[in-house]
Write a protein that holds these residues in place. Structure first.
Motif, mmCIF file in Angstrom:
data_model
loop_
_atom_site.group_PDB
_atom_site.id
_atom_site.type_symbol
_atom_site.label_atom_id
_atom_site.label_comp_id
_atom_site.label_asym_id
_atom_site.label_seq_id
_atom_site.Cartn_x
_atom_site.Cartn_y
_atom_site.Cartn_z
ATOM 1 N N VAL A 168 0.834 -1.186 0.000
ATOM 2 C CA VAL A 168 0.000 0.000 0.000
ATOM 3 C C VAL A 168 0.877 1.247 0.000
ATOM 4 N N ASP A 169 0.593 2.169 -0.900
ATOM 5 C CA ASP A 169 1.292 3.455 -0.910
ATOM 6 C C ASP A 169 0.392 4.493 -1.566
ATOM 7 N N SER A 170 0.944 5.629 -1.951
ATOM 8 C CA SER A 170 0.114 6.693 -2.512
ATOM 9 C C SER A 170 -0.453 6.346 -3.884
ATOM 10 N N ARG A 171 0.075 5.294 -4.516
ATOM 11 C CA ARG A 171 -0.424 4.880 -5.829
ATOM 12 C C ARG A 171 -1.670 4.010 -5.732
ATOM 13 N N GLY A 172 -1.767 3.236 -4.653
ATOM 14 C CA GLY A 172 -2.886 2.305 -4.549
ATOM 15 C C GLY A 172 -2.681 1.272 -3.457
ATOM 16 N N SER A 173 -3.379 0.152 -3.591
ATOM 17 C CA SER A 173 -3.447 -0.850 -2.528
ATOM 18 C C SER A 173 -2.416 -1.961 -2.653
ATOM 19 N N GLY A 174 -1.611 -1.948 -3.701
ATOM 20 C CA GLY A 174 -0.642 -3.020 -3.871
ATOM 21 C C GLY A 174 -1.339 -4.363 -3.984
ATOM 22 N N ALA A 175 -0.823 -5.359 -3.259
ATOM 23 C CA ALA A 175 -1.424 -6.692 -3.265
ATOM 24 C C ALA A 175 -2.526 -6.832 -2.226
ATOM 25 N N HIS A 176 -2.900 -5.733 -1.585
ATOM 26 C CA HIS A 176 -3.903 -5.759 -0.516
ATOM 27 C C HIS A 176 -5.217 -5.169 -1.008
ATOM 28 N N GLY A 177 -6.124 -6.013 -1.448
ATOM 29 C CA GLY A 177 -7.405 -5.516 -1.914
ATOM 30 C C GLY A 177 -8.257 -4.912 -0.820
ATOM 31 N N MET A 190 -7.067 -3.004 1.735
ATOM 32 C CA MET A 190 -6.402 -1.881 2.394
ATOM 33 C C MET A 190 -6.215 -0.723 1.425
ATOM 34 N N ASN A 191 -6.046 0.473 1.988
ATOM 35 C CA ASN A 191 -5.667 1.643 1.216
ATOM 36 C C ASN A 191 -4.861 2.576 2.118
ATOM 37 N N LEU A 192 -4.349 3.641 1.543
ATOM 38 C CA LEU A 192 -3.467 4.518 2.306
ATOM 39 C C LEU A 192 -4.197 5.176 3.471
ATOM 40 N N ALA A 193 -5.425 5.609 3.260
ATOM 41 C CA ALA A 193 -6.184 6.249 4.344
ATOM 42 C C ALA A 193 -6.350 5.303 5.526
ATOM 43 N N LEU A 194 -6.598 4.028 5.240
ATOM 44 C CA LEU A 194 -6.757 3.044 6.307
ATOM 45 C C LEU A 194 -5.441 2.840 7.054
ATOM 46 N N MET A 195 -4.348 2.762 6.313
ATOM 47 C CA MET A 195 -3.043 2.587 6.950
ATOM 48 C C MET A 195 -2.704 3.774 7.858
ATOM 49 N N LEU A 196 -3.010 4.969 7.408
ATOM 50 C CA LEU A 196 -2.721 6.154 8.218
ATOM 51 C C LEU A 196 -3.613 6.217 9.450
ATOM 52 N N ALA A 197 -4.881 5.849 9.301
ATOM 53 C CA ALA A 197 -5.776 5.825 10.461
ATOM 54 C C ALA A 197 -5.306 4.797 11.478
ATOM 55 N N ARG A 242 -7.566 -2.224 19.399
ATOM 56 C CA ARG A 242 -7.951 -0.905 18.900
ATOM 57 C C ARG A 242 -7.732 -0.814 17.402
ATOM 58 N N MET A 243 -6.606 -1.310 16.933
ATOM 59 C CA MET A 243 -6.317 -1.310 15.497
ATOM 60 C C MET A 243 -7.409 -2.032 14.720
ATOM 61 N N LEU A 244 -7.788 -3.215 15.184
ATOM 62 C CA LEU A 244 -8.808 -4.003 14.489
ATOM 63 C C LEU A 244 -10.163 -3.306 14.527
ATOM 64 N N SER A 245 -10.422 -2.565 15.604
ATOM 65 C CA SER A 245 -11.666 -1.801 15.684
ATOM 66 C C SER A 245 -11.679 -0.684 14.645
ATOM 67 N N VAL A 246 -10.553 0.004 14.507
ATOM 68 C CA VAL A 246 -10.456 1.116 13.560
ATOM 69 C C VAL A 246 -10.505 0.633 12.117
ATOM 70 N N THR A 247 -9.897 -0.525 11.852
ATOM 71 C CA THR A 247 -9.780 -1.014 10.469
ATOM 72 C C THR A 247 -10.891 -1.974 10.056
ATOM 73 N N GLY A 293 -11.428 -4.936 11.410
ATOM 74 C CA GLY A 293 -10.938 -6.309 11.487
ATOM 75 C C GLY A 293 -9.754 -6.619 10.595
ATOM 76 N N ILE A 294 -9.215 -5.633 9.904
ATOM 77 C CA ILE A 294 -8.087 -5.851 8.986
ATOM 78 C C ILE A 294 -6.770 -5.669 9.733
ATOM 79 N N ASN A 295 -5.864 -6.621 9.573
ATOM 80 C CA ASN A 295 -4.569 -6.564 10.235
ATOM 81 C C ASN A 295 -3.623 -5.663 9.450
ATOM 82 N N THR A 296 -3.566 -4.417 9.831
ATOM 83 C CA THR A 296 -2.686 -3.464 9.164
ATOM 84 C C THR A 296 -1.303 -3.388 9.791
#
Length: 298
Positions: free
Chosen positions: A45-54, A56-63, A102-107, A109-112
Motif C-alpha cells: 500500500v502506498d500513494s499509488r494504490g493498494s498493492g497486493a492488498h485488496g 487496504m488503502n493509504l487512508a486506512l493505513m494512516l488511520a 484498537r487497530m482491528l476496531s479502527v480497520t 478487522g483488517i490486520n494493518t
C-alpha cells in the motif's frame, strides 16, 4: 511529581518521563506514517494504490498508525517506571494486545500493523530506558523480546505469519526481534545512510533501505501468501534493483517496476519488510534527535 498505579506497579510520572514517552510515541507514529506514504513500494500500500492488498488503502493505513500512538506512549511510560524486565514484558504484552484490539476496531478487522506493534513496541520501550546508542537500544529490545509473556492468554489460533514460520521452519518477526533486529542493523540502516551519503533524495534512500531489507529477509507475509517461490522472487528482485544502482537510477527504477509487477502477480506483499522499514526510520530518527530527547534524562 505525580504517581499512578498500573498493574500493581508504582509508576513515577515525572514531567521529563512524560515528555520522553510522548515524544517516543510521536516518533513511532511518524515512522508508520512515513512507511505508509513512501512510494513506489513493490506490492505494498502506498500513494499509488493498494498493492497486493485488496482490503487496504493509504487512508486506512494512516488511520491505523495514528490510533496506535497512545499505546506506544503507554509502553514507553511503562518502561520508564518498571525496572524488572519480566514484569515489563508482561505489561508490554498487555498494552500490545490492547493496541491490536484498537487497530482491528479502527480497520474493521483488517490486520494493518500487528507486526509493527510488536517491533516498534519493543523499540519504544527500549528507547525509554536505554541510551540512544543503536547497539544498546537494539540489544535492550532483544532482551525484552526473549522474555516470555507469562500473562498472555492461550490462543488456539496462530497468526498467518506465525503459521508460515512454522510451516517453512524459517524465522519470523519474533526471531527478528529476539536477535536484535539484524536486518535493520545490517541492511536497513546502512542502506539508508549510504544512499543519503551518495546524494540520493530521502525518498530514494528509504526505498533503497526497504529493498536492502527485502533482499535478505525471510518475510513471513510473503511466505504465507506466495510460499518459497514468492520469497525467492522478492529477495532476488530486490537485490536486482540494488545491483542496477538502486531506486534512484534509470536501471534501478525499471527493475523496481518489474519487481512490483512480479510480486503483484504472485499476490505477495512484503509486509514484514515494511514493518522493519518503519522500525529503521524510528531508530534513525532517534539518532538524529538524541541531544534533545535524552538531554534531561542522562
Amino acid at each position: 511529581m505525580s504517581h499512578t498505579h498500573t498493574a500493581g506497579v508504582l509508576v513515577n510520572r515525572t514531567p521529563e518521563s512524560l515528555n520522553r514517552a510522548d515524544r517516543l510515541a510521536e516518533i513511532a507514529c511518524w515512522a508508520l506514517e512515513q512507511e505508509a506514504t513512501l512510494s513506489p513500494k513493490p506490492a505494498l500500500v502506498d500513494s499509488r494504490g493498494s498493492g497486493a492488498h485488496g482490503d487496504m488503502n493509504l487512508a486506512l493505513m494512516l488511520a491505523s498508525a495514528r490510533c496506535l500512538k497512545p499505546y506506544f506512549g503507554q509502553m514507553a511510560s511503562a518502561a520508564v517506571a518498571q525496572s524488572a524486565p519480566p514484569l515489563l514484558r508482561q505489561q508490554l504484552g498487555r498494552i500490545g494486545r490492547e493496541a491490536e484490539a484498537r487497530m482491528l476496531s479502527v480497520t474493521g478487522g483488517i490486520n494493518t500493523h500487528r507486526g509493527a506493534i510488536w517491533a516498534l513496541g519493543l523499540l519504544v520501550a527500549a528507547a525509554a530506558c536505554a541510551t540512544h546508542k543503536t547497539a544498546t537500544l537494539l540489544e535492550r529490545a532483544a532482551q525484552l523480546a526473549r522474555l516470555p509473556d507469562t500473562a498472555c492468554p492461550a490462543s488456539p489460533h496462530r497468526s498467518k505469519g506465525q503459521q508460515a514460520s512454522l510451516d517453512y521452519r524459517l524465522p519470523g518477526a519474533r526471531e527478528q526481534a529476539q536477535q536484535g533486529f539484524p536486518h535493520l542493523r545490517q541492511r536497513g540502516l546502512p542502506a539508508l545512510h549510504s544512499s543519503r551519503a551518495n546524494g540520493d533524495s530521502e525518498v530514494t534512500a528509504r526505498l533503497n533501505a526497504l529493498l536492502a531489507i527485502m533482499s535478505a529477509l525471510t518475510d513471513t507475509c510473503v511466505l504465507s501468501r506466495a510460499g518459497l517461490a514468492g520469497l525467492h522472487a522478492m529477495q532476488q528482485g530486490a537485490a536486482a534493483v540494488l545491483a542496477a544502482g538502486g531506486a534512484g537510477t534509470l536501471g534501478g527504477r525499471r527493475a523496481l517496476a518489474q519487481l512490483d509487477q512480479q510480486l503483484l502477480a504472485l499476490n505477495a506483499s512484503p509486509g514484514g519488510a515494511a514493518d522493519l522499514l518503519a522500525a529503521t526510520l524510528f531508530v534513525d530518527r532517534l539518532t538524529g534527535e538524541q541531544a534533545t530527547l535524552w538531554s534531561d534524562a542522562y
